[in-house]
Motif scaffolding. Structure first.
Motif, PDB file in Angstrom:
ATOM      1  N   LYS A  30       0.831  -1.210   0.000  1.00 25.68           N
ATOM      2  CA  LYS A  30       0.000   0.000   0.000  1.00 25.68           C
ATOM      3  C   LYS A  30       0.865   1.260   0.000  1.00 25.68           C
ATOM      4  N   PRO A  31       0.726   2.116  -1.024  1.00 24.13           N
ATOM      5  CA  PRO A  31       1.478   3.378  -1.042  1.00 24.13           C
ATOM      6  C   PRO A  31       1.045   4.299   0.103  1.00 24.13           C
ATOM      7  N   THR A  32       1.965   5.115   0.565  1.00 27.13           N
ATOM      8  CA  THR A  32       1.693   6.023   1.674  1.00 27.13           C
ATOM      9  C   THR A  32       0.586   7.011   1.313  1.00 27.13           C
ATOM     10  N   SER A  33      -0.328   7.213   2.245  1.00 27.17           N
ATOM     11  CA  SER A  33      -1.405   8.206   2.118  1.00 27.17           C
ATOM     12  C   SER A  33      -2.257   8.001   0.861  1.00 27.17           C
ATOM     13  N   SER A  34      -2.442   6.753   0.464  1.00 27.64           N
ATOM     14  CA  SER A  34      -3.232   6.474  -0.744  1.00 27.64           C
ATOM     15  C   SER A  34      -4.677   6.099  -0.436  1.00 27.64           C
ATOM     16  N   GLY A  35      -5.003   5.942   0.852  1.00 28.63           N
ATOM     17  CA  GLY A  35      -6.377   5.593   1.201  1.00 28.63           C
ATOM     18  C   GLY A  35      -6.776   4.253   0.598  1.00 28.63           C
ATOM     19  N   SER A  36      -7.920   4.235  -0.069  1.00 28.36           N
ATOM     20  CA  SER A  36      -8.421   2.997  -0.671  1.00 28.36           C
ATOM     21  C   SER A  36      -8.279   2.983  -2.187  1.00 28.36           C
ATOM     22  N   LEU A  37      -7.462   3.902  -2.739  1.00 30.22           N
ATOM     23  CA  LEU A  37      -7.327   3.999  -4.190  1.00 30.22           C
ATOM     24  C   LEU A  37      -6.827   2.696  -4.812  1.00 30.22           C
ATOM     25  N   TYR A  38      -5.915   2.016  -4.121  1.00 29.47           N
ATOM     26  CA  TYR A  38      -5.313   0.811  -4.685  1.00 29.47           C
ATOM     27  C   TYR A  38      -5.954  -0.471  -4.147  1.00 29.47           C
ATOM     28  N   TYR A  39      -7.004  -0.343  -3.353  1.00 31.08           N
ATOM     29  CA  TYR A  39      -7.634  -1.519  -2.742  1.00 31.08           C
ATOM     30  C   TYR A  39      -8.673  -2.088  -3.698  1.00 31.08           C
ATOM     31  N   ASN A  40      -8.503  -3.343  -4.107  1.00 27.78           N
ATOM     32  CA  ASN A  40      -9.387  -3.915  -5.125  1.00 27.78           C
ATOM     33  C   ASN A  40     -10.463  -4.820  -4.512  1.00 27.78           C
ATOM     34  N   TYR A  41     -11.331  -5.330  -5.379  1.00 24.42           N
ATOM     35  CA  TYR A  41     -12.450  -6.152  -4.921  1.00 24.42           C
ATOM     36  C   TYR A  41     -11.998  -7.528  -4.420  1.00 24.42           C
ATOM     37  N   LYS A  42     -10.733  -7.871  -4.664  1.00 24.10           N
ATOM     38  CA  LYS A  42     -10.189  -9.135  -4.163  1.00 24.10           C
ATOM     39  C   LYS A  42      -9.591  -8.991  -2.765  1.00 24.10           C
ATOM     40  N   ASN A  43      -9.742  -7.783  -2.209  1.00 25.61           N
ATOM     41  CA  ASN A  43      -9.323  -7.504  -0.829  1.00 25.61           C
ATOM     42  C   ASN A  43      -7.803  -7.442  -0.641  1.00 25.61           C
ATOM     43  N   TYR A  44      -7.102  -6.888  -1.611  1.00 20.33           N
ATOM     44  CA  TYR A  44      -5.686  -6.565  -1.411  1.00 20.33           C
ATOM     45  C   TYR A  44      -5.341  -5.357  -2.279  1.00 20.33           C
ATOM     46  N   PHE A  45      -4.162  -4.777  -2.069  1.00 24.40           N
ATOM     47  CA  PHE A  45      -3.751  -3.574  -2.787  1.00 24.40           C
ATOM     48  C   PHE A  45      -3.046  -3.966  -4.086  1.00 24.40           C
ATOM     49  N   SER A  46      -3.349  -3.241  -5.149  1.00 24.34           N
ATOM     50  CA  SER A  46      -2.803  -3.617  -6.448  1.00 24.34           C
ATOM     51  C   SER A  46      -2.815  -2.433  -7.413  1.00 24.34           C
ATOM     52  N   ILE A  47      -2.062  -2.598  -8.503  1.00 23.44           N
ATOM     53  CA  ILE A  47      -2.220  -1.749  -9.678  1.00 23.44           C
ATOM     54  C   ILE A  47      -2.707  -2.646 -10.803  1.00 23.44           C
ATOM     55  N   LEU A  48      -3.259  -2.048 -11.834  1.00 18.84           N
ATOM     56  CA  LEU A  48      -3.854  -2.829 -12.913  1.00 18.84           C
ATOM     57  C   LEU A  48      -2.977  -2.853 -14.160  1.00 18.84           C
ATOM     58  N   LEU A  49      -2.829  -4.036 -14.719  1.00 18.13           N
ATOM     59  CA  LEU A  49      -2.237  -4.208 -16.040  1.00 18.13           C
ATOM     60  C   LEU A  49      -3.369  -4.568 -16.994  1.00 18.13           C
ATOM     61  N   LEU A  50      -3.633  -3.698 -17.954  1.00 19.81           N
ATOM     62  CA  LEU A  50      -4.641  -3.968 -18.973  1.00 19.81           C
ATOM     63  C   LEU A  50      -3.922  -4.275 -20.281  1.00 19.81           C
ATOM     64  N   ALA A  51      -4.296  -5.367 -20.923  1.00 22.17           N
ATOM     65  CA  ALA A  51      -3.590  -5.792 -22.129  1.00 22.17           C
ATOM     66  C   ALA A  51      -4.553  -6.216 -23.222  1.00 22.17           C
ATOM     67  N   VAL A  52      -4.122  -5.993 -24.453  1.00 24.00           N
ATOM     68  CA  VAL A  52      -4.810  -6.513 -25.632  1.00 24.00           C
ATOM     69  C   VAL A  52      -3.883  -7.544 -26.259  1.00 24.00           C
ATOM     70  N   CYS A  53      -4.386  -8.768 -26.450  1.00 25.78           N
ATOM     71  CA  CYS A  53      -3.578  -9.851 -26.997  1.00 25.78           C
ATOM     72  C   CYS A  53      -4.164 -10.359 -28.305  1.00 25.78           C
TER      73      CYS A  53
END
Length: 298
Positions: free
Chosen positions: A179-202
């Motif tokens: 969890k980044p400092t002072s980020s609140g719930s911005l990085y908290y996902n529906y799987k119940n952990y903190f993350s960033i998103l990788l979106l890809a077209v294959c």
């Protein structure tokens, strides 16, 4: 307390911290565990044996020897150091941990004990090797999105998944982070952990055509897609998608080329590349998209 007093207090606090660091003396310049790197490090005890077996090498590094050597060459300059009085630089030993870290997901602490390299050094190596690989191989692995590229991708989906006019499969992946400092719930996902998103077209062979990395973990795939460069080009007509074409002799109406995603509304994507479509056609495309994506596991 006014601003000048706050600045003075901050300076005093920083000075006190600096003095504490200066007083703290390291008991050892190099830990005995790290001194035995040349005799007991994993590179010196295992790597040559792995090179003798292509199968075992692939199981360890998750890639062939040819691919490994290519990546090794592209990341070499990022970690080439200088010899000092205390130790000699050993680029061969430093080159292997990043690829084991990327391929198998090993922790930096695990690599520290296996290769007998400091944790901070491993962190530095991984960051710089990844940056070097991206700089050198981005143009090779991510070619310009052209009409010919889209047509080739659509042909692959038609042959392998029986899904005509599909130029790419879109999906997102949550990458776990601290969890980044002072980020609140911005990085908290529906799987119940903190993350960033990788979106890809294959394409149909699971090769990336486009990626977008770094969106907040709380965002949905469709929200991330709407904010990507790819969608901006799609909206303003500069994506160079092929013109709508007739699917078959029995289906006379020209159909647009599109991307596919299990959880997205087909109309949302089609609306940007074609005129308004009928409800019957939309429902049929939804069913086809869902079935073909599941079949190809995209």
């Amino acid at each position: 307390m006014d601003s000048s007093e706050e600045e003075l207090l901050l300076v005093l606090v920083m000075r006190r911290r600096r003095r504490r660091r200066m007083k703290t003396k390291r008991s050892l310049h190099t830990h005995p565990l790290l001194r035995d790197r040349l005799e007991k490090g994993l590179y010196y005890t295992l790597y040559d044996d792995l090179r003798q077996s292509g199968k075992k090498f692939f199981q360890y590094f998750r890639m062939s020897k040819t691919s490994f050597d290519e990546l090794l060459e592209n990341g070499k300059e990022a970690i080439t150091g200088k010899d000092t009085i205390l130790r000699k630089d050993c680029p061969c030993n430093k080159q292997k941990p990043p690829y084991w870290y990327l391929g198998a997901g090993s922790s930096m602490m695990g690599l520290h004990f296996q290769y007998r390299i400091g944790v901070s050094t491993i962190s530095y190596i991984i960051r710089h090797v990844c940056s070097a690989i991206w700089r050198k191989m981005k143009s090779i692995c991510f070619p310009d999105l052209s009409k010919d590229l889209w047509l080739a991708s659509a042909e692959g989906f038609h042959k392998k998944a029986n899904f005509p006019h599909c130029v790419g499969a879109v999906d997102g992946k949550h990458i776990r982070i601290v969890k980044p400092t002072s980020s609140g719930s911005l990085y908290y996902n529906y799987k119940n952990y903190f993350s960033i998103l990788l979106l890809a077209v294959c394409d149909s062979t699971y090769k990336f055509l486009f990626i977008d990395v770094g969106a907040y973990g709380k965002s949905s795939d469709s929200t991330v897609f709407r904010n990507t460069v790819l969608n901006n080009k799609l909206q303003d007509g500069t994506l160079d998608l092929p013109a709508p074409k007739q699917l078959s002799l029995s289906f006379e109406r020209p159909m647009p080329f599109m991307t596919c995603h299990l959880a997205w509304s087909v109309e949302e994507i089609l609306r940007t590349v074609s005129e308004k479509i009928s409800q019957t056609t939309s429902s049929a495309l939804k069913a086809k998209c869902h079935g073909s994506c599941k079949k190809s596991k995209c």
